[in-house]
Design a protein around this motif. Structure first.
Motif, PDB file in Angstrom:
ATOM      1  N   SER A 121       0.830  -1.207   0.000  1.00 54.70           N
ATOM      2  CA  SER A 121       0.000   0.000   0.000  1.00 54.70           C
ATOM      3  C   SER A 121       0.864   1.258   0.000  1.00 54.70           C
ATOM      4  N   GLY A 122       2.196   1.072  -0.058  1.00 53.26           N
ATOM      5  CA  GLY A 122       3.087   2.219  -0.174  1.00 53.26           C
ATOM      6  C   GLY A 122       3.620   2.759   1.132  1.00 53.26           C
ATOM      7  N   THR A 158       1.947   8.849  10.847  1.00 53.14           N
ATOM      8  CA  THR A 158       2.526   9.022   9.513  1.00 53.14           C
ATOM      9  C   THR A 158       1.499   9.446   8.474  1.00 53.14           C
ATOM     10  N   GLN A 159       0.257   8.949   8.571  1.00 54.81           N
ATOM     11  CA  GLN A 159      -0.710   9.223   7.513  1.00 54.81           C
ATOM     12  C   GLN A 159      -1.511  10.495   7.774  1.00 54.81           C
ATOM     13  N   VAL A 160      -1.865  10.730   9.022  1.00 59.42           N
ATOM     14  CA  VAL A 160      -2.680  11.907   9.327  1.00 59.42           C
ATOM     15  C   VAL A 160      -1.788  13.092   9.677  1.00 59.42           C
ATOM     16  N   LEU A 161      -0.802  12.850  10.559  1.00 60.79           N
ATOM     17  CA  LEU A 161       0.057  13.960  10.984  1.00 60.79           C
ATOM     18  C   LEU A 161       1.308  14.090  10.112  1.00 60.79           C
ATOM     19  N   MET A 173      -6.611  -4.766  -5.809  1.00 55.89           N
ATOM     20  CA  MET A 173      -6.083  -3.978  -6.917  1.00 55.89           C
ATOM     21  C   MET A 173      -6.004  -2.506  -6.525  1.00 55.89           C
ATOM     22  N   ILE A 174      -7.023  -2.041  -5.796  1.00 51.21           N
ATOM     23  CA  ILE A 174      -7.016  -0.643  -5.359  1.00 51.21           C
ATOM     24  C   ILE A 174      -5.859  -0.418  -4.390  1.00 51.21           C
ATOM     25  N   LEU A 175      -5.631  -1.395  -3.504  1.00 53.11           N
ATOM     26  CA  LEU A 175      -4.523  -1.264  -2.550  1.00 53.11           C
ATOM     27  C   LEU A 175      -3.188  -1.176  -3.289  1.00 53.11           C
ATOM     28  N   ARG A 176      -3.007  -2.030  -4.314  1.00 51.12           N
ATOM     29  CA  ARG A 176      -1.769  -1.964  -5.090  1.00 51.12           C
ATOM     30  C   ARG A 176      -1.659  -0.625  -5.804  1.00 51.12           C
ATOM     31  N   ARG A 225      -4.578   3.045   3.445  1.00 51.77           N
ATOM     32  CA  ARG A 225      -3.280   2.788   4.071  1.00 51.77           C
ATOM     33  C   ARG A 225      -3.424   2.472   5.549  1.00 51.77           C
ATOM     34  N   LEU A 226      -4.345   3.168   6.222  1.00 50.26           N
ATOM     35  CA  LEU A 226      -4.553   2.879   7.645  1.00 50.26           C
ATOM     36  C   LEU A 226      -5.022   1.442   7.820  1.00 50.26           C
ATOM     37  N   ALA A 227      -5.916   0.986   6.933  1.00 50.85           N
ATOM     38  CA  ALA A 227      -6.401  -0.390   7.033  1.00 50.85           C
ATOM     39  C   ALA A 227      -5.254  -1.378   6.833  1.00 50.85           C
ATOM     40  N   ALA A 228      -4.398  -1.094   5.838  1.00 47.63           N
ATOM     41  CA  ALA A 228      -3.260  -1.980   5.586  1.00 47.63           C
ATOM     42  C   ALA A 228      -2.313  -2.000   6.783  1.00 47.63           C
TER      43      ALA A 228
END
Lengths: 379, 521
Positions: A57-58, A107-110, A190-193, A213-216
């Motif tokens: 997911s990067g 990392t994702q929100v802040l 596919m969306i995750l990739r 990304r949070l789910a991953a």
């Protein structure tokens, strides 16, 4: 290219076979060894497959070690308090996911730096686990039995090797299949990739990059937690401070080694599990510098195999030479210090990472293109 | 300057009407009370410079940006998409300027990702083939996007939109990366769509294209609608003046005589490190001092690799690169700078400049080797700061001063600073990649004049660009890079735009014709 794709898994399997040959010449029972390698590989496999999804997911979460140790103590505590190892595993997965979400929010929100936050997560996890674990050292967890199939599990070789494991071993295998199907065949996969490949484009198409990304990240944390709990509830089974002993780092190396592909990640986990078990068993056996030379040749053979620079004849000679030298070394035993052997899993980790990242083209081939980059919604 | 002359039969109700859209970001009003209408089957140009607010406006229509004020009507109903999925469901399709494609995935996967509820694989690849046949957009659904040319990638984007039967198609700068032939094919497709009743919102700053294609144009400047007109009734000059709000300076006339050999490249071969990169194959050319060599080509044909090989970021085999008579093939970037080969790469933030560092620090980064801005490992801060100040003054960089961060400058100003930084070091050879990309028209003119002046003073200059008009304006000799091969340089003006277009697409027969024309330096 296609030849390369076909031969690589074959050659990795060959490396596993070479391990078995080493075991035989060192006077170990290959069936028992195989069964213990499977046990040793589980924590690595669980943590690595989770981290692979996160990286797909990067996101680069270097906190695997911290999430594993939290999973180890949470699983142990839940199992001891409830008396059920199942509750323990569930608790470990939740604790791992919760710690991972701390990383996720940072990392994702802040938008904090992923590498620094991941390292901090490891340090935080190790410290927190030691604190929680104080009252639990020296206790014995409830037993987690194997799922024996009457009749079949008693079969020679096949029984102990494949059919008398605990539920988590089968769960992990199922997880590898599920992840493989999810990433390769399903639309959410596919969306995750896509998010890992190009987060700006995925955002422009209307996908919620941060939520995906949070789910991953949470999934990766739950897997790492399970891996840690497997250490404290099944493999050891006991709580010791710092008991993961770098398994999280090895799991990170396995993801790179496995080129972000589920089956290769699984092979990698078994290979590293094999090295771990082998060095433990060989500490008891008598070893010689000649043996080390054979082992060096073994590593060199793995390297030539992985980089695919050698032709098939050279590879065949290398592997035959490795086995021959190994046999010869078994004939002249002189013991060496155990500390050198304890290093081997870590040494192999470092060698694998250096070799894989030395070839830039190869390293770029399968890596998610947005790996480790900060995503910020703008405009 | 109202000259509304849309005359396509009787008036019908607008398909999409935009009423008073306003969107402000901290420090800038991107859209200020923007209103216009889009008729069914109309090709409507949205014209404006970079930063005029075109992108914000179309992102609003596509549901990526929520406006602060104003409303939209689609087919007579209020239209307020909260996300791109909603916009697509309502019949809006968009082809992005920087393609929203995923290189490591197949064409079919890419298309499925852009659809709200795609059919199963077999059905999808069938409808992809069907649509591509119908509109002449050839593409193989099973190929990996990373292996496709830029033109093919755009087709993938267009097919992705068309599969959802859009009523409005938004094209954001669609031709900036295409060869002239690909542009004509695209126009055919767009005209066909327009005849079927699809309204097309066409964003561009290429004036001749707009005159050739569009029925109507709305011109934005500083976030406001400043004019609306019928492009065929205007000239490129008058459109440009509406767009930038002032008259343009004529390009400098140059008539230079080439001097000695400045840079000699002999069968340069480089393998790319990037899995989707391009290998350079057998590149040979000679650059004289006082000469500007223009390198045209569609993005991703080896321009970046050529730049890296010349700058020294990738080292090449010995005896392939000569600066004058000296072999610099294995010289590192700083050695090359000291001997007089300077480079200005394409990516301003992150490659040419460090965004979080001051202009002084950025001046030091490439200026140190040649201008001796340090002493025994210590930075001579006063001298460096004066160097940065001289660049700012000499190249009209609008900034509070040399302590401003590079990232805080606008694209045009930062590019002027970066060009100035290299030019002030009096290079023997200067290599620039996309010198005016994303730069406003006035700054672009200044940069081109500065490059001409540098060549007049005797330096050899290589300009790598995707903008053919720019190359025609500045270059003395001209060559085309396609698939990692560079054609023999010819005198600018000795071949037509059509021939250049064919070469950009990699047509070998034209390349041979070109070789017959080739001028000996």
């Amino acid at each position: 290219m296609t030849v390369e794709r076909l031969t690589q898994p074959v050659l990795i399997t060959l490396a596993l076979v070479a391990l078995a040959v080493f075991a035989l010449i060192s006077g170990l029972d290959p069936v028992l060894l195989g069964a213990s390698i499977i046990i040793a590989a589980q924590p690595l496999l669980l943590a690595a497959i989770g981290e692979m999804v996160v990286e797909k997911s990067g996101v680069l979460n270097l906190g695997v070690e911290g999430m594993m140790i939290i999973g180890a103590i949470a699983g142990f505590a839940f199992a001891v308090e409830s008396g059920s190892p199942w509750v323990g595993f569930l608790g470990a997965a939740l604790a791992g996911a919760a710690l991972a979400l701390v990383f996720g929010v940072l990392t994702q929100v802040l938008l904090s730096n992923q590498v620094a936050t991941g390292l901090a997560l490891t340090l935080f996890g190790l410290g927190l686990a030691a604190l929680i674990g104080q009252p639990y050292s020296g206790l014995k967890p409830p037993a987690f039995g194997s799922l024996d199939i009457p009749g079949l599990s008693d079969l020679p070789v096949v029984g102990p090797l494949f059919l008398s494991h605990d539920a988590v071993v089968y769960f992990a295998l199922g997880l590898v299949i599920a992840v493989w199907l999810f990433l390769g065949r399903s639309r959410p996969g596919m969306i995750l990739r896509a998010v890992g490949e190009n987060h700006a484009a995925a955002h422009a198409l209307g996908y919620n990059v941060i939520a995906i990304r949070l789910a991953a990240i949470a999934f990766g944390g739950a897997c790492a937690g399970l891996g840690g709990a497997y250490l404290s509830l099944v493999r050891v089974p006991q709580w010791n401070e710092g008991m993961t002993a770098g398994a999280g780092w090895i799991a990170l190396a396995i993801v790179v080694f496995g080129a972000w592909k589920p089956w290769r990640v699984m092979l990698g986990a078994y290979l590293f599990g094999g090295v771990t078990i082998l060095q433990l068993n060989l500490q008891a056996a008598n070893l010689t510098p000649l043996w080390l030379l054979a082992f060096g040749l073994f590593l060199f053979a793995i390297w030539r195999t992985l980089t695919s620079r050698a032709g098939p004849i050279e590879l065949l000679l290398l592997w035959l030479g490795t086995i021959a030298l190994g046999t010869w070394s078994a004939a002249y035993p002189i013991s060496i210090q155990a500390q050198y052997l304890s290093m081997t899993p870590y040494l192999v980790t470092i060698i694998v990472l250096v070799v894989m990242s030395a070839d830039r083209l190869r390293a770029n081939q399968n890596a998610p293109a947005s790996l480790g980059q900060v995503f910020h919604k703008s405009g | 300057m109202q000259c509304d002359g849309f005359a396509k039969g009787p008036r019908v109700t607008p398909l999409l009407s935009i009423n008073g859209i306003t969107k402000a970001y901290p420090g800038v009003v991107a859209n200020d009370d923007v209103s216009f209408t889009l008729m069914p089957g109309e090709i409507h140009a949205l014209l404006g410079e970079n930063g005029a607010g075109k992108s914000t406006l179309v992102k609003t229509i596509y549901g990526l940006v929520r406006p602060d004020a104003g409303s939209m009507m689609l087919g007579g109903k209020a239209f307020q998409p909260s996300n791109p999925q909603a916009a697509r469901a309502a019949g809006i399709g968009m082809v992005f300027q920087h393609f929203s494609l995923f290189e490591a995935m197949s064409v079919a996967e890419n298309i499925a990702l852009g659809m709200t509820s795609p059919p199963d694989r077999r059905e999808l690849s069938r409808s992809i083939s069907e649509t591509s046949a119908r509109y002449g957009l050839e593409v193989d659904p099973f190929r990996q996007v990373g292996d496709l040319s830029v033109g093919e990638r755009q087709r993938v984007e267009i097919i992705r939109c068309l599969l959802q039967q859009p009523r409005v198609l938004i094209m954001d700068e669609p031709t900036s990366v295409l060869t002239p032939q690909e542009v004509w094919t695209l126009f055919e497709t767009l005209r066909q769509l327009s005849a079927e009743g699809v309204a097309i919102l066409y964003i561009s700053h290429k004036l001749e294209e707009i005159r050739a294609l569009c029925d109507r144009a709305t011109i934005l400047r500083g976030g406001k609608v400043v004019a609306s007109c019928t492009p065929v009734e205007e000239t490129a000059q008058s459109l440009a003046e509406m767009m930038i709000g002032q008259s343009m300076a004529a390009p400098a006339v140059h008539n230079r005589t080439p001097g000695d050999l400045a840079l000699d490249v002999q069968s340069l071969n480089v393998k790319s490190d990037d899995p989707f990169g391009v290998d350079l194959k057998d590149i040979s050319f000679s650059l004289m001092s006082g000469q500007i060599l223009g390198v045209a080509g569609v993005a991703g044909n080896g321009q970046d690799e050529l730049m890296l090989a010349l700058s020294g970021e990738t080292l090449v085999t010995p005896e392939t690169l000569f600066l004058g008579r000296r072999d610099i093939s294995v010289a590192r970037p700083n050695e090359r700078r000291v001997s007089g080969l300077l480079c200005a790469p394409e990516e301003r933030l992150g490659h040419a400049a460090a965004p979080a560092m001051s202009l002084t620090d950025n001046a030091f980064l490439t200026g140190n080797a040649r201008e001796r801005l340090s002493w025994n490992g210590f930075i001579k801060s006063q001298v460096t700061s004066n160097f940065a100040r001289a660049i700012i003054a000499g190249f009209d960089v609008r900034t509070p001063g040399p302590t401003a961060l590079a990232g805080s400058l606008s694209g045009g100003n930062l590019q002027k600073f970066l060009m100035g930084r290299e030019i002030m070091q009096r290079p023997r050879v200067l290599v620039v990649n996309q010198p005016t990309w994303g730069v406003d028209a006035k700054a672009a003119g200044d940069i081109r004049r500065a490059l001409s002046t540098l060549a007049d003073e005797g330096a050899g200059v290589i300009v790598i660009s995707q903008d053919l008009d720019e190359l025609m304006e500045v270059a003395d000799v001209f060559s085309v890079i396609a698939g990692g091969r560079l054609s023999e340089p010819v005198k600018t003006g000795s071949i037509s735009i059509e021939e250049i277009g064919l070469m950009m697409g990699g047509d070998a027969s034209v390349t041979q014709q070109m070789e017959a024309l080739h001028v000996d330096p």
